[in-house]
Design a protein around this motif. Structure first.
Motif: not given
Length: 101
Positions: A76-89
């Motif tokens: 879940i943490v990996r998914m949330l970090l990936s989502l945060a990165f995509v949203l930042a881009v």
């Protein structure tokens, strides 16, 4: 045809490679969770006048618990970090487009 990954001198299958990557995330998340929680507890909760054993227990036991919890929730943490990165881009791209208009 099965995917093979080279890690060091070993060739791993997809499942073995995923397990190795998970182990790295689990270890890292455990350390981060335990260190940050221990630091915050020691800084804001622990009274310097308490006995050393009580200060140690109040700092270390919850820190280990948080480290274990983060390690258990590593997917879940990996998914949330990936989502945060995509949203930042996406936010960066939108910001650039808005500044050009």
């Amino acid at each position: 045809m099965m995917a093979r990954y080279r890690v060091g001198n070993r060739f791993l299958s997809q499942a073995e490679f995923d397990d190795e990557q998970d182990a790295k995330w689990i270890g890292g998340l455990f350390l981060i969770g335990a260190l940050v929680t221990g630091f915050l507890l020691h800084r804001y909760l622990v009274n310097p006048e308490w006995h050393k054993a009580i200060r140690f227990a109040v700092t270390v036991i919850p820190a280990l618990g948080m480290g274990i919890l983060l390690a258990c929730l590593h997917r879940i943490v990996r998914m949330l970090l990936s989502l945060a990165f995509v949203l930042a881009v996406i936010a960066l791209v939108i910001g650039i487009i808005v500044s050009l208009i």
